[in-house]
Write a protein that holds these residues in place. Structure first.
Motif, PDB file in Angstrom:
ATOM      1  N   ALA A 175      41.503  48.352  47.989  1.00  0.00           N
ATOM      2  CA  ALA A 175      41.181  46.920  47.757  1.00  0.00           C
ATOM      3  C   ALA A 175      39.900  46.204  48.401  1.00  0.00           C
ATOM      4  O   ALA A 175      40.013  46.603  49.571  1.00  0.00           O
ATOM      5  CB  ALA A 175      42.271  45.961  47.855  1.00  0.00           C
ATOM      6  N   ALA A 176      38.934  46.039  47.676  1.00  0.00           N
ATOM      7  CA  ALA A 176      37.841  45.681  48.183  1.00  0.00           C
ATOM      8  C   ALA A 176      37.190  44.460  47.647  1.00  0.00           C
ATOM      9  O   ALA A 176      36.393  44.589  46.554  1.00  0.00           O
ATOM     10  CB  ALA A 176      36.689  46.810  48.206  1.00  0.00           C
ATOM     11  N   PRO A 177      36.985  43.004  48.182  1.00  0.00           N
ATOM     12  CA  PRO A 177      36.235  42.070  47.569  1.00  0.00           C
ATOM     13  C   PRO A 177      34.788  42.286  48.551  1.00  0.00           C
ATOM     14  O   PRO A 177      34.682  43.294  49.379  1.00  0.00           O
ATOM     15  CB  PRO A 177      36.936  41.041  48.158  1.00  0.00           C
ATOM     16  N   SER A 178      33.988  41.311  48.093  1.00  0.00           N
ATOM     17  CA  SER A 178      32.615  41.431  48.728  1.00  0.00           C
ATOM     18  C   SER A 178      32.948  41.191  50.212  1.00  0.00           C
ATOM     19  O   SER A 178      33.826  40.267  50.672  1.00  0.00           O
ATOM     20  CB  SER A 178      31.710  40.315  48.249  1.00  0.00           C
ATOM     21  N   ALA A 179      32.060  41.704  51.249  1.00  0.00           N
ATOM     22  CA  ALA A 179      32.172  41.653  52.659  1.00  0.00           C
ATOM     23  C   ALA A 179      31.598  40.444  53.275  1.00  0.00           C
ATOM     24  O   ALA A 179      31.079  40.696  54.458  1.00  0.00           O
ATOM     25  CB  ALA A 179      31.824  43.148  53.323  1.00  0.00           C
TER      26      ALA A 179
ATOM     27  N   GLY B 230      49.443  37.602  43.042  1.00  0.00           N
ATOM     28  CA  GLY B 230      50.468  37.179  42.402  1.00  0.00           C
ATOM     29  C   GLY B 230      50.554  37.320  40.601  1.00  0.00           C
ATOM     30  O   GLY B 230      51.489  36.859  39.904  1.00  0.00           O
ATOM     31  N   LEU B 231      49.240  37.846  40.205  1.00  0.00           N
ATOM     32  CA  LEU B 231      49.255  38.053  38.606  1.00  0.00           C
ATOM     33  C   LEU B 231      49.872  39.231  38.437  1.00  0.00           C
ATOM     34  O   LEU B 231      50.049  40.226  38.891  1.00  0.00           O
ATOM     35  CB  LEU B 231      47.730  38.241  38.318  1.00  0.00           C
ATOM     36  N   GLY B 232      50.062  39.449  36.878  1.00  0.00           N
ATOM     37  CA  GLY B 232      50.714  40.645  36.442  1.00  0.00           C
ATOM     38  C   GLY B 232      49.498  41.593  36.134  1.00  0.00           C
ATOM     39  O   GLY B 232      49.879  42.682  35.412  1.00  0.00           O
TER      40      GLY B 232
ATOM     41  N   ASP C  78      45.238  33.215  46.247  1.00  0.00           N
ATOM     42  CA  ASP C  78      45.346  33.276  44.944  1.00  0.00           C
ATOM     43  C   ASP C  78      44.045  34.072  44.199  1.00  0.00           C
ATOM     44  O   ASP C  78      44.043  34.284  43.069  1.00  0.00           O
ATOM     45  CB  ASP C  78      45.605  32.173  44.271  1.00  0.00           C
ATOM     46  N   ASN C  79      43.110  34.331  44.846  1.00  0.00           N
ATOM     47  CA  ASN C  79      41.984  35.050  44.316  1.00  0.00           C
ATOM     48  C   ASN C  79      42.017  36.595  44.529  1.00  0.00           C
ATOM     49  O   ASN C  79      41.761  37.245  45.402  1.00  0.00           O
ATOM     50  CB  ASN C  79      40.750  34.532  45.237  1.00  0.00           C
ATOM     51  N   PRO C  80      42.450  37.250  43.382  1.00  0.00           N
ATOM     52  CA  PRO C  80      42.821  38.718  43.508  1.00  0.00           C
ATOM     53  C   PRO C  80      41.585  39.624  43.911  1.00  0.00           C
ATOM     54  O   PRO C  80      40.472  39.199  43.837  1.00  0.00           O
ATOM     55  CB  PRO C  80      43.581  38.775  41.948  1.00  0.00           C
ATOM     56  N   LEU C  81      42.051  40.809  44.285  1.00  0.00           N
ATOM     57  CA  LEU C  81      41.005  41.827  44.918  1.00  0.00           C
ATOM     58  C   LEU C  81      41.068  42.685  43.860  1.00  0.00           C
ATOM     59  O   LEU C  81      41.877  43.210  43.328  1.00  0.00           O
ATOM     60  CB  LEU C  81      41.439  42.298  46.041  1.00  0.00           C
TER      61      LEU C  81
ATOM     62  N   PRO D 195      39.112  28.688  34.315  1.00  0.00           N
ATOM     63  CA  PRO D 195      38.776  30.101  34.355  1.00  0.00           C
ATOM     64  C   PRO D 195      39.850  31.027  34.341  1.00  0.00           C
ATOM     65  O   PRO D 195      40.853  30.732  34.863  1.00  0.00           O
ATOM     66  CB  PRO D 195      37.791  30.327  35.538  1.00  0.00           C
ATOM     67  N   LYS D 196      39.844  32.173  33.493  1.00  0.00           N
ATOM     68  CA  LYS D 196      40.923  33.186  33.641  1.00  0.00           C
ATOM     69  C   LYS D 196      40.798  34.040  34.821  1.00  0.00           C
ATOM     70  O   LYS D 196      41.829  34.770  35.066  1.00  0.00           O
ATOM     71  CB  LYS D 196      40.719  33.904  32.467  1.00  0.00           C
ATOM     72  N   SER D 197      39.805  34.167  35.323  1.00  0.00           N
ATOM     73  CA  SER D 197      39.432  34.795  36.493  1.00  0.00           C
ATOM     74  C   SER D 197      39.752  33.861  37.877  1.00  0.00           C
ATOM     75  O   SER D 197      38.640  33.081  37.997  1.00  0.00           O
ATOM     76  CB  SER D 197      38.056  35.351  36.632  1.00  0.00           C
TER      77      SER D 197
HETATM   78  P1  AMP Z   1      34.955  39.960  44.631  1.00  0.00           P
HETATM   79  O1  AMP Z   1      35.788  41.055  44.670  1.00  0.00           O
HETATM   80  O2  AMP Z   1      34.704  38.851  45.795  1.00  0.00           O
HETATM   81  O3  AMP Z   1      33.654  40.165  43.904  1.00  0.00           O
HETATM   82  O4  AMP Z   1      35.674  39.204  43.641  1.00  0.00           O
HETATM   83  C1  AMP Z   1      36.561  39.684  42.680  1.00  0.00           C
HETATM   84  C2  AMP Z   1      36.489  38.936  41.139  1.00  0.00           C
HETATM   85  O5  AMP Z   1      37.464  39.495  40.221  1.00  0.00           O
HETATM   86  C3  AMP Z   1      37.027  37.453  41.567  1.00  0.00           C
HETATM   87  O6  AMP Z   1      36.447  36.414  40.811  1.00  0.00           O
HETATM   88  C4  AMP Z   1      38.479  37.533  40.775  1.00  0.00           C
HETATM   89  O7  AMP Z   1      39.126  36.539  40.560  1.00  0.00           O
HETATM   90  C5  AMP Z   1      38.333  38.577  40.033  1.00  0.00           C
HETATM   91  N1  AMP Z   1      39.733  39.361  39.450  1.00  0.00           N
HETATM   92  C6  AMP Z   1      40.247  40.409  40.426  1.00  0.00           C
HETATM   93  N2  AMP Z   1      41.264  40.803  39.624  1.00  0.00           N
HETATM   94  C7  AMP Z   1      41.583  40.116  38.638  1.00  0.00           C
HETATM   95  C8  AMP Z   1      42.781  39.931  37.580  1.00  0.00           C
HETATM   96  N3  AMP Z   1      43.709  40.849  37.590  1.00  0.00           N
HETATM   97  N4  AMP Z   1      42.388  39.187  36.746  1.00  0.00           N
HETATM   98  C9  AMP Z   1      41.334  38.361  36.431  1.00  0.00           C
HETATM   99  N5  AMP Z   1      40.270  38.268  37.497  1.00  0.00           N
HETATM  100  C10 AMP Z   1      40.538  39.057  38.683  1.00  0.00           C
END
Ligand code: AMP
Ligand code: MG
Length: 339
Positions: free
Chosen positions: A135-139, A109-111, A56-59, A220-222
């Motif tokens: 799509a890229a979170p921290s590695a 799952g967010l809009g 549930d942690n979006p990218l 948190p909203k994020s």
């Molecule tokens: P990272 O890419 O690992 O640095 O993490 C991305 C951060 O952006 C996380 O804290 C996510 O929850 C936040 N994030 C990404 N997309 C959204 C979104 N649509 N709404 C709120 N927060 C977001």
């Protein structure tokens, strides 16, 4: 898995891997990212499993041109256009309402979707060659400090991803600011980062901080902000600002048999007794950007050293200092009871 050095031919090769649905780590100006084709669900799933990231942690999706943004959001408000023209390419992620062919799990799952254009030649070339947003979170492994070098990525993800492009150490060293513009009347920082509240306010006027950032009993909203983050295995403790009190804590820990790992500025290091400690410099106290760029390397380095506890210096929560303190406070949340 392969580590390849940054040159255009190698970026072509990495782009081919991405087109085939593989995941590749690459440098950006903030931290190393773990990229996958944001329109390919199977590829995006590989990011979550390589990192052990909660689903549930979006990218954040990374683009190399403004035209790519139109494909994935319903509407770009004027405020977002202003932010793009002032801070892109750069460390500011904008959250807008999503549309189009994004893989479902990118947004958890967010809009809404978070988008940014990174300010790094390798990242921009890679996205362009791949022909799709990444799509890229921290590695890093989920929960660990983010990687600021290819070696950090290797430490966490060796064998779990297709490859790494080594472009040297990153610049900013902390992640992007996440700015929610889904209601453009109330621009809200969900995560402080490389672009400060002060800089955003100069362009947008009033900018708000998500309630969670001031009061952690608020949700948190994020989604990502609720998880354990940025933490080495060893306990992290934030030193008092006052050097006499700081020295007292260092001494007390030594008496209890600890080896303190000092993550402090050059100025503070000169005031502390470094006997039987391990020291990692955060640079010049008057330059919080140096502390920001060294924080994760320091947390990782001290975690691997003989130190048994990490004692980090606080900075004023202004400008990039606000992102530095946000990450440090998260890293220190799981402080050991035994201290
Ligand atoms: P990272 O890419 O690992 O640095 O993490 C991305 C951060 O952006 C996380 O804290 C996510 O929850 C936040 N994030 C990404 N997309 C959204 C979104 N649509 N709404 C709120 N927060 C977001
Ligand atoms: Mg991260």
């Amino acid at each position: 898995m392969e580590t390849i050095n940054w040159n255009p031919a190698q970026v072509d090769e990495a782009a081919d891997w991405l087109k085939k649905g593989e995941v590749v780590a690459f440098p950006t100006e903030t931290v190393y990212g773990l990229g996958a084709d944001a329109t390919n669900e199977e590829a995006v799933q590989k990011i979550y499993s390589a990192k052990g990231r909660p689903s549930d942690n979006p990218l954040i999706i990374h683009v190399s041109s403004l035209s790519q943004v139109n494909e994935f959001v319903t509407h770009i408000p004027e405020e977002a256009k202003l932010i793009m023209s002032h801070f892109w390419p750069g460390p500011c992620t904008i959250v807008l309402n999503k549309k189009g062919p994004l893989a479902q799990s990118v947004t958890g799952g967010l809009g809404t979707v978070g988008i940014r254009m990174p300010d790094h030649p390798v990242a921009l070339a890679l996205i362009e060659k791949a022909g799709v947003p990444l799509a890229a979170p921290s590695a890093n492994s989920s929960g660990k400090p983010s990687p600021t070098t290819a070696a950090h990525v290797l430490d966490d993800l060796n064998g779990r991803i297709r490859g790494i492009i080594d472009g040297g150490a990153t610049g900013v060293g902390l992640e992007s600011t996440v700015l929610d513009l889904t209601d453009p009347e109330t621009p809200t920082i969900l995560r402080p980062g490389g672009v400060s509240l002060e800089e955003l306010s100069e362009v947008l006027g009033d900018v708000y901080m998500d309630a969670h950032l001031q009061d952690d009993t608020q949700a948190p909203k994020s989604p990502g902000m609720k998880y354990r983050h940025y933490s080495p295995d060893k306990p992290v403790y934030i030193l008092p600002e006052d050097s006499v009190q700081a020295e007292h804590i260092v001494d007390q820990l030594k008496r209890k048999g600890h080896i303190p790992g000092l993550l402090v500025s050059e100025q503070s290091a000169a005031l502390l007794n470094q006997d039987k400690t391990v020291f990692f410099s955060l640079g010049d106290k008057n330059k919080p950007s140096e502390a920001a760029s060294r924080l994760y390397d320091g947390l990782r380095g001290l975690d691997e050293s003989s130190a048994t506890v990490i004692l980090a210096e606080p900075y004023k929560p202004l400008g990039i200092g606000s992102a530095y303190m946000n990450r440090l406070e998260k890293a220190a949340e799981w402080i050991s009871e035994s201290l």
